[in-house]
Structures are given as structure tokens and as C-alpha cells.
Write a protein that holds these residues in place. Sequence first.
Motif, PDB file in Angstrom:
ATOM      1  N   GLN A 187      -8.404  -8.533   0.306  1.00 49.02           N
ATOM      2  CA  GLN A 187      -7.012  -8.515  -0.150  1.00 49.02           C
ATOM      3  C   GLN A 187      -6.495  -9.930  -0.398  1.00 49.02           C
ATOM      4  N   LEU A 219      -8.627  -1.453   0.756  1.00 44.60           N
ATOM      5  CA  LEU A 219      -8.785  -2.617  -0.110  1.00 44.60           C
ATOM      6  C   LEU A 219      -9.368  -3.779   0.682  1.00 44.60           C
ATOM      7  N   GLU A 262       0.837  -1.193   0.000  1.00 38.84           N
ATOM      8  CA  GLU A 262       0.000   0.000   0.000  1.00 38.84           C
ATOM      9  C   GLU A 262       0.878   1.251   0.000  1.00 38.84           C
ATOM     10  N   TYR A 315      -2.585   0.226  -4.345  1.00 33.91           N
ATOM     11  CA  TYR A 315      -2.114  -1.081  -3.883  1.00 33.91           C
ATOM     12  C   TYR A 315      -1.400  -1.747  -5.057  1.00 33.91           C
TER      13      TYR A 315
END
Length: 515
Positions: free
Chosen positions: A352, A349, A285, A325
Motif C-alpha cells: 500500500q 492490498l 478501503e 481501495y
Amino acid sequence: MQEEHDTPTRILRALRFRPKGMTITEVAKQIGATRNSVSKHLEILQIAGKVDVRVVGNAKVYSLAQRVPMSAFLCFTKNLILILDESQRIVQVNDQCLKALRRSKDDLIGLTLEEAALPVVSTPEAISFIEGLEREQVVTDLRCRSDGKDFFYQMQAIPTTFDDGETGCTLVLEDITERKRYVRNMEFLARTAMELVDMPAEADIYQYIGKRIIELVPGGCVYVFSYDEIYQQFSLRATEGEGFHDGLIQILGRDPIGLVVPLTEIFSLPSGGSPMSLLHGGIKELIFYPEIGPEGLSFYDLCFRQIPEDICEEIRRTWNLGKVYITFLVWGEQLFGDVGIFMAPHEKLEDQQAVESFLRQASIALARRQTEDRLRRSESRFRDVIDSSPVAAAIIESDGRYSYLNRAFTDLFGYTLADIPTGRDWFRQAFPDPDLRSEAIAAWKADLAQAGRGTPRPRTFSVRCRDGEEKTILFSPVELSDGTQYVTCEDLTEERRAYRVLVGEITRLRQRRKS
């Protein structure tokens, strides 16, 4: 009067020591009260939910109710609970429900579900379900959308009797969003695994990756780069997201697909670090707005400084991009590209693990595709070499099928693969005489058994070509490690003819000398 007042307590005490239950007569005898008095008090205790009753033959058998007090149930369960009266007005709601709905008790008590306009239970579907409730508990799944995300609940509607004898229902809502999401992700991964296996070689796998990522992250913007190992550069292959690709074309004045970035540009970024740590670090990230993240990466940096800063800022503002990301498409030590998922500053997110699992699937598919492509190129080069050779050659599979004939073979014999798809067809064409055919087949098999794999077994045969001409051919078959046979053919017809002429001349000379 005091005795009558103590009757309910004495009834409950008597039932406590008789877990299997007692009839009205047995309770009356046990506590020394009249049957009518006991009957009246048992009915009141049943309405209050303190005793249960079951019918055994013609008798009613009463026992203590094994129930959790509603107050304890409301306080300690993690589920959302609303209690409705018979008019479907809210009479009680637990703290977990208030927190989830972001409402206060004063806002809800006394309102019908329709008036309360709650996101989960005030839908026409839920209200219709509750209105159809009869005596038995029923269960259904409900879906609602909040802040652009889907939430799922399993609702139990339970008929309820209050202390005053009135009826209503209790709604128990269990948040099953994670369970639903897990099932959805497993179905997604199972589907994409099959699609990647069945994907034709000509399909653009990088565009496929972008579209599938948007399925998992519908509110994001996605880019997908491929990597060229020979030139050591990345090339933009796909951009996905609502209006993202068309918007980029409008802002940039050209299609961004095909944008090339050298590998050195990526690893020279402030957040680059060790190349191997980036490649194998999973999803990373990077925050670039409203403040640059701890790695010091700006959106201009993220565009590899290939796009002017003012245009980068316009792109960021247009889609409210605040973070990305990033993960690389890697399998083993092979790099195939990288994927970036842009999101707004406040977004995170989700799923993931599902994203990582899918990108691992895609990396394996890319590795397999690269291996197959190399194999195809190797086979193509091999066939080109064989086809350009002046020596006639054929490849026979282990099951007897002819899989390849080069041009020299067709020029020599006139036969194509359509004429001789199998060894049996070849022998039938080349040796039309049954006896000669049997001898040739027997000799071929005997040579194969004696020579073994990797050893040439030359033998000369006289064969008939497609045009009917007889030719003398030296066959040199070699069996390869997988059972395939590679056969070269040398035309000895002219040599044999010249040899026979020479032998004839020598014979005539000898005869003249003798005479």
C-alpha cells in the motif's frame, strides 16, 4: 575402566581453562593419561562436535567447540530449518518450517526432498544446488509461488556431521520476501519517476497510471478517473486488469471510457463525508460484498448509480469483486482525478505504501503537466496577440537569439527567423556597410546600458530590407526582467520622405523670396 570412562570429561575440563587450545601431549600430561588414549577420545569428541582442531606446524591443537546445540537452534530461530542425511532424506525439521509448509513431522521425516514435494526446496533448481554441496557452506536465493503470490527465501546449505560420524547437510531458509518486495518497489518508484518526467505531453498519463498500478497489484482490477475543474465532473479514462476492459464492453454493450460523473454525485454517496477528508485521506478501503461495509456503500453506489443495478451485480460476480481501495489524485489543493483498485473479498492490498508513493508521483506529474499546459496556452495567446498586431515586433533572448518575429515584421523587412536567427545576423543583413554597422551596434549597446530594464529606448536607424530597399525605422526595444528584449518597429520612411519634400519646398520658397 572407571578412569577410562571419565577421560572425555577430564579432557573437556582441561580444555575449558586453555581457550587457546592444547596439543595431545599437553592434554595427556594435564590429566595423567596415555597419549594414545587421549588421541582416541579427542577424535570421538571432534566427531560429536564438542571440540575443534586446528593444525599448527606438525601438531594438532584442540579447543572446546563454541557451538549452539542443534536442539536450541531448531527451537528458537525464526528461520525454516531442515536437516538431511547423506541420501538427502529429511531427518529433522523445526516447528517454524512445519508451520510455513503446512505439513506435519510424520509427513516429512524419512522422505527425500523430491518425495516430499515441498514448495521451496523441492524444485529442480534447489535440489541441484544441494547436490553440489561439498565442504563449504553455500548460499542461494529461491523463489516459490503460493496463493497467487511470490515468496522469496535465502537458503544456506551447511555441511553437517552427526553424532555417529555420518555426514549430511542442514538447510536454513530465511524469508526475504519483504526485503525483495522493498527493493522491487524502490526500483519501480525510481523507474516511474523518470518515466513521468520524460513523458511527452501527448501521452495519456491516466492510462499510464492504470498500467503501473496493475504492475504493483497484478491480481486486481483498476479504474482511473480524470477531473475537469471547469465543468466539475469526473471522466473515466482507463480500466486495467486481466480481461477487465474487454469484459466491461461486453457486459455494458459499449466502451465505458468517457463515462462522466458530476462531482456532486461522488460527495453525495453514503460514504462521502467531508470532501476534503476524502481528498486528503490517503487510500480508503470500502467493503461492499459479501456484506456492505460500515459506511453502507454498495457496488451500485460505487458506480455512482450511473449503471443499472442488475448490470452492476453482473460485473461484481464476473470478477468476484468484494472491496475497493480508493484514493484521489491530489497535489496541494488541486484535484486531478481518482483511482480505484478492486479486489476479491478475501484479498488485501499489499504494498500500500508503494501504491501511495506512486500515486503521489503521478499527482505531481499531473500538476506539472497542468502548469506546463497553462503556460503553453498563455504563450500561444501571447503570440497570437503579437502576431495579429499591425505593429512589427520581435523577441530577442538574453543570449542574442531571435526567438520570434511576427507577421508584420516579416512584411516590413522581408526577413524570417531563418534569415536572422541571431542579432549578429540581423545587423549584418540590415547594415551591410561595416562602418554603419559598427555605429549602429555601438548605439544599440549604449542605449541598453543607459535605459535599464523596463524602460523603452527608441532610436531611429536607416536599414536595408531583404529586397534591397532602404527604410527609416523607429526601433523601440524594452528589456524585460529575464533579459529578454521585446522590440517594436515603426516605419517612418514615408514620413521622412514627406518631411524632406516639405523641407525642400520651404527652402525653394525662401530662395524665391530672397531673389
